[in-house]
Motif scaffolding. Sequence first.
Motif, PDB file in Angstrom:
ATOM      1  N   ARG A 257       0.836  -1.200   0.000  1.00  0.00           N
ATOM      2  CA  ARG A 257       0.000   0.000   0.000  1.00  0.00           C
ATOM      3  C   ARG A 257       0.870   1.249   0.000  1.00  0.00           C
ATOM      4  O   ARG A 257       1.646   1.486   0.925  1.00  0.00           O
ATOM      5  N   TYR A 259       0.708   5.551  -1.009  1.00  0.00           N
ATOM      6  CA  TYR A 259      -0.177   6.675  -1.263  1.00  0.00           C
ATOM      7  C   TYR A 259       0.659   7.845  -1.776  1.00  0.00           C
ATOM      8  O   TYR A 259       1.606   8.287  -1.114  1.00  0.00           O
ATOM      9  N   ARG A 269      -7.769  10.190  -2.230  1.00  0.00           N
ATOM     10  CA  ARG A 269      -8.013   8.762  -2.005  1.00  0.00           C
ATOM     11  C   ARG A 269      -7.258   8.265  -0.767  1.00  0.00           C
ATOM     12  O   ARG A 269      -7.793   7.449  -0.004  1.00  0.00           O
ATOM     13  N   ARG A 273      -9.035   6.511   2.428  1.00  0.00           N
ATOM     14  CA  ARG A 273      -8.645   5.159   2.855  1.00  0.00           C
ATOM     15  C   ARG A 273      -8.204   5.130   4.313  1.00  0.00           C
ATOM     16  O   ARG A 273      -8.634   4.275   5.104  1.00  0.00           O
TER      17      ARG A 273
END
Length: 301
Positions: A257, A259, A269, A273
């Motif tokens: 993951r 970002y 987003r 999240r």
Amino acid sequence: MNSTPPQIIKAVIPAAGLGTRFLPLTKATPKEMLPVVDKPAIQYVVEEAVAAGMSDILMVTGRNKRPLEDHFDRNYELEEALQRRGDQDKLNSVCASTELADIHYVRQRDPKGLGHAVLCAAPHVGQEPFAVLLADDLIDPRDPLLARMAEVRARLGGSVVALMEVDPDAIHQYGCAAVERPAGGDGVRITELVEKPEPGTAPSNLAIIGRYLLDPEIFEVLRGTSPGRGGEIQLTDALRTLVHAGRPVHGVVFSGRRYDTGDRGEYLRATVRLACEREDLGPEFLSWLKEFVRSEQLAGV
């Protein structure tokens, strides 16, 4: 047999960018201070470095970046006010950023690119290996990328770069690596590097993302690196020089993951999240979000 490389305790965080993709907000506010839920993006990056055992952080800043220093400094008036109110939770959250690590600052006076920003760290780093963490990239703590990179460095030596597979149509937006995959274990050997290749010319779809473990020899290479893509001194070009000189440069392919808070859509987003995953915010926020999406879908019918 090669000796185990020393543990990396110094991290460099380039934070001198203008943040033009977030104008007009970033006219007076550093993009690194944009909140991701209730913490600035830069704090997530510092916390990642600390979690990987790095206790000495150097931020390479520029004009209008004073709020970065203020955030990681003491605020006695605020702390005393929270103490008087008995608000221990908020007091702890305020003190947390102050107590993370030894944080230092140096100013990049001219916007000459990432390679130049890293070179600004040379007097502080000296002859020690060090990490570079780009402030726009947030790596989820459940996917400890730096630990994997440190293991590859301990086993194979040399500098280590984080890589991620991206859509081939998007690879021209990134530095790109060609690699060989040795049998067994994590890590790949980098055989070529290109900074933002022209569409259709990339050697792979492996993009360089904002995590590096570097040997100090990179400084001498950067001093001799001419401006490249965008007229800037590119760290990718300096690493390419090391590769062509036969120096070991390895990669770790990351699929966890990540970002990208430097892009407006990805920033939104990421905030959604991470908010949904918070115990104190998630259930209520997620319920509202589902209802919002449902009502928007009905309105569009």
